[in-house]
Design a protein around this motif. Structure first.
Motif, short mmCIF file in Angstrom:
data_model
loop_
_atom_site.label_atom_id
_atom_site.label_comp_id
_atom_site.label_asym_id
_atom_site.label_seq_id
_atom_site.Cartn_x
_atom_site.Cartn_y
_atom_site.Cartn_z
N GLY A 212 0.78 -1.24 0.00
CA GLY A 212 0.00 0.00 0.00
C GLY A 212 0.80 1.28 0.00
N GLY A 213 2.10 1.19 -0.31
CA GLY A 213 2.92 2.39 -0.42
C GLY A 213 3.12 3.12 0.90
N PRO A 214 3.43 4.41 0.83
CA PRO A 214 3.72 5.18 2.05
C PRO A 214 2.58 5.21 3.06
CG PRO A 214 4.47 6.37 0.10
CD PRO A 214 3.67 5.21 -0.39
N ARG A 215 1.33 5.24 2.58
CA ARG A 215 0.20 5.33 3.50
C ARG A 215 0.11 4.08 4.38
NH1 ARG A 215 -3.31 8.20 -0.65
NH2 ARG A 215 -3.64 10.27 0.22
N LEU A 216 0.19 2.92 3.79
CA LEU A 216 0.08 1.70 4.58
C LEU A 216 1.31 1.49 5.46
CD1 LEU A 216 -1.53 -0.77 5.31
CD2 LEU A 216 -0.53 -1.98 3.34
N LEU A 217 2.48 1.86 4.97
CA LEU A 217 3.68 1.74 5.79
C LEU A 217 3.57 2.65 7.01
CD1 LEU A 217 6.54 0.67 6.28
CD2 LEU A 217 7.39 2.56 4.87
N THR A 218 3.09 3.88 6.82
CA THR A 218 2.93 4.79 7.94
C THR A 218 1.92 4.26 8.94
OG1 THR A 218 3.44 6.68 6.52
CG2 THR A 218 2.34 7.15 8.59
N ARG A 219 0.79 3.75 8.44
CA ARG A 219 -0.23 3.20 9.34
C ARG A 219 0.35 2.01 10.13
NH1 ARG A 219 -5.52 3.33 9.94
NH2 ARG A 219 -5.86 4.59 8.06
N THR A 220 1.12 1.16 9.48
CA THR A 220 1.69 0.00 10.15
C THR A 220 2.63 0.42 11.28
OG1 THR A 220 1.53 -1.32 8.12
CG2 THR A 220 3.06 -2.09 9.81
N ILE A 221 3.48 1.40 11.01
CA ILE A 221 4.44 1.85 12.03
C ILE A 221 3.71 2.51 13.19
CG2 ILE A 221 6.28 3.53 12.47
CD1 ILE A 221 7.35 2.92 9.68
N GLU A 222 2.72 3.35 12.91
CA GLU A 222 1.99 4.02 13.98
C GLU A 222 1.22 3.01 14.83
OE1 GLU A 222 1.19 8.54 12.26
OE2 GLU A 222 -0.42 7.04 12.14
N ALA A 223 0.60 2.01 14.18
CA ALA A 223 -0.17 1.02 14.93
C ALA A 223 0.73 0.13 15.77
CB ALA A 223 -0.99 0.17 13.96
N THR A 224 1.93 -0.16 15.31
CA THR A 224 2.84 -1.07 16.01
C THR A 224 3.59 -0.38 17.13
OG1 THR A 224 3.13 -2.28 13.93
CG2 THR A 224 4.69 -2.74 15.70
N THR A 225 3.99 0.87 16.93
CA THR A 225 4.81 1.58 17.92
C THR A 225 4.02 2.56 18.79
OG1 THR A 225 5.35 3.42 16.43
CG2 THR A 225 6.75 1.45 16.31
N GLY A 226 2.88 3.02 18.33
CA GLY A 226 2.14 4.04 19.05
C GLY A 226 2.73 5.43 18.85
N ILE A 227 3.73 5.55 17.98
CA ILE A 227 4.39 6.84 17.72
C ILE A 227 3.71 7.51 16.53
CG2 ILE A 227 6.56 7.95 17.06
CD1 ILE A 227 8.02 5.57 18.35
N ARG A 228 3.34 8.78 16.69
CA ARG A 228 2.72 9.52 15.58
C ARG A 228 3.81 10.05 14.67
NH1 ARG A 228 -2.30 11.96 14.49
NH2 ARG A 228 -2.15 13.67 12.98
N VAL A 229 3.65 9.80 13.38
CA VAL A 229 4.59 10.30 12.37
C VAL A 229 4.13 11.69 11.94
CG1 VAL A 229 5.55 9.95 10.07
CG2 VAL A 229 5.16 7.97 11.58
#
Length: 411
Positions: A212-229
């Motif tokens: 899913g490109g940048p959008r899905l990668l960002t969502r994955t990182i935020e959901a896994t770490t709890g850190i807002r990008v």
């Protein structure tokens, strides 16, 4: 001989000498105290004036030579405005004016070039759509992604860079850069990290970018770490090599001899200068370290990115107009920035990337439990919490290691 008139002592003189004592023809004697009238100077303009004789010295001595009075110096008139005075005073002022104009032109050049280059920078849609995201957090967190896509490379460039002919969009580099009240923290996320991808199940984290490109990668990182990008930065496959060449090369310090045909790399151990092709191979190689493999690669990626940042913001970049022009015009072809990121914020990101080593910052890999790249739940959560709360300065430094493994394991 006729007898001369004489004075017999009676006070009367003969008429012959009466004119000398003011006697008239009648022989009367005037008052001896009577002032003698002076004649007007204007009456006889051709009259020759006789200057008074200075009193002499003793009898028989020569009179002193006449002295010429020295003129009294008057006050020096101030120089006239608008270039008055001697030529020696005008010349520095003339040169200073041209120095100021040259400085002003240089400032305009430094400001105009990045603005011009920014008009051609790609803007990337990266913010997740729908669903919930973490709330705003103190500090600023950037997501840096190195795209492994070969779509924009020619066949000759693929051969030179040793990238192969794989199609599709992939990412070999994933980093989070946190800046705030404490030291900057640059944390690598190995591309083979096993995580939950929203809507895709458990898989390697780089699969999120492929799906899913940048959008899905960002969502994955935020959901896994709890850190807002907060901001997104992407660099292309050929971008790293181009930027390294634009800044005149960087220094790399491999800990062992590295020979990797797949990365088009063959270098010796020890610190050395690297051009763009060598720096890219150094950051991509995952087969030169038999023990840590991909973990060593992310360490090299942080080293290269940090070295590039230092070169970009070195004084020589701003003094050398050719290098400054080449670097700024290299950015649009190599970098993409997320929508909402302006040139000022991009400059702040570049500056922050230079402050991730030594006392100014920390570089590490996300805490992992094993080389299969499963995250260590307890240790990784401690690091993520420190980033979420902007308390990196208070974080246990033992959490930040080059490999992500505990120091007791790596020694």
């Amino acid at each position: 001989m006729a007898d001369r008139p004489r004075n017999d002592g009676s006070g009367d003189e003969t008429p012959e000498f009466g004119w000398l004592y003011g006697q008239g023809s009648s022989g009367s004697t005037p008052d001896p105290t009577r002032p003698v009238p002076r004649q007007s100077r204007d009456a006889r303009p051709d009259e020759t004036r006789v200057m008074r004789v200075q009193p002499g010295g003793p009898a028989g001595s020569e009179p002193p030579p006449p002295t010429t009075p020295r003129p009294t110096p008057g006050p020096t008139p101030p120089p006239r405005e608008g270039g008055g005075g001697s030529r020696g005073l005008r010349r520095p002022r003339f040169r200073l004016r041209y120095v100021f104009l040259l400085f002003l032109a240089w400032v305009v050049f430094l400001v105009a070039v990045p603005i011009y280059a920014w008009t051609s920078v790609d803007k990337i849609e990266w913010e997740p759509r729908g669903g919930s995201r973490p709330d705003d957090q103190p500090g600023t967190t950037y997501l840096l992604v190195g795209s492994d896509s070969r779509g924009d490379l020619t066949e000759e460039e693929r051969k030179e860079l040793g990238t192969g002919g794989a199609e599709g969009q992939r990412t070999d580099t994933i980093m989070l850069l946190h800046t705030g009240s404490g030291p900057n923290l640059l944390m690598s996320i190995p591309r083979d990290s096993i995580v939950d991808i929203p809507g895709r199940g458990t898989s390697k984290i780089n699969a999120a970018y492929a799906y899913g490109g940048p959008r899905l990668l960002t969502r994955t990182i935020e959901a896994t770490t709890g850190i807002r990008v907060d901001h997104y930065v992407e660099i292309g496959m050929g971008g790293l090599a181009g930027v390294v060449d634009a800044v005149g090369g960087i220094e790399i310090c491999p800990e062992r001899r590295m020979k990797d045909k797949l990365a088009n790399l063959n270098i010796k151990k020890g610190c050395q200068e690297a051009d763009g092709v060598t720096a890219l191979g150094y950051a991509r190689s995952r087969h030169s370290d038999p023990q840590y493999g991909d973990i060593t690669r992310v360490k090299h990626q942080r080293e290269v990115v940090s070295a590039v940042g230092k070169k970009v913001l070195s004084p020589w970049t701003f003094v050398n107009p050719v290098r400054y022009w080449q670097l700024n015009n290299a950015v649009p072809g190599f970098f993409g920035f997320g929508e909402g990121t302006g040139p000022v914020r991009a400059g702040m990101w570049a500056l922050a990337m230079t402050r991730v080593n030594g006392d100014k910052g920390l570089t590490c890999t996300v805490p992992i439990a094993d080389l299969a790249v499963h995250w260590d739940e307890e240790r990784s959560e401690q690091m993520f919490a420190a980033m979420r709360k902007d308390e990196v300065g208070d974080m246990d430094k033992g959490l930040c290691t080059p490999t992500g493994l505990p120091k007791s394991v790596t020694g």
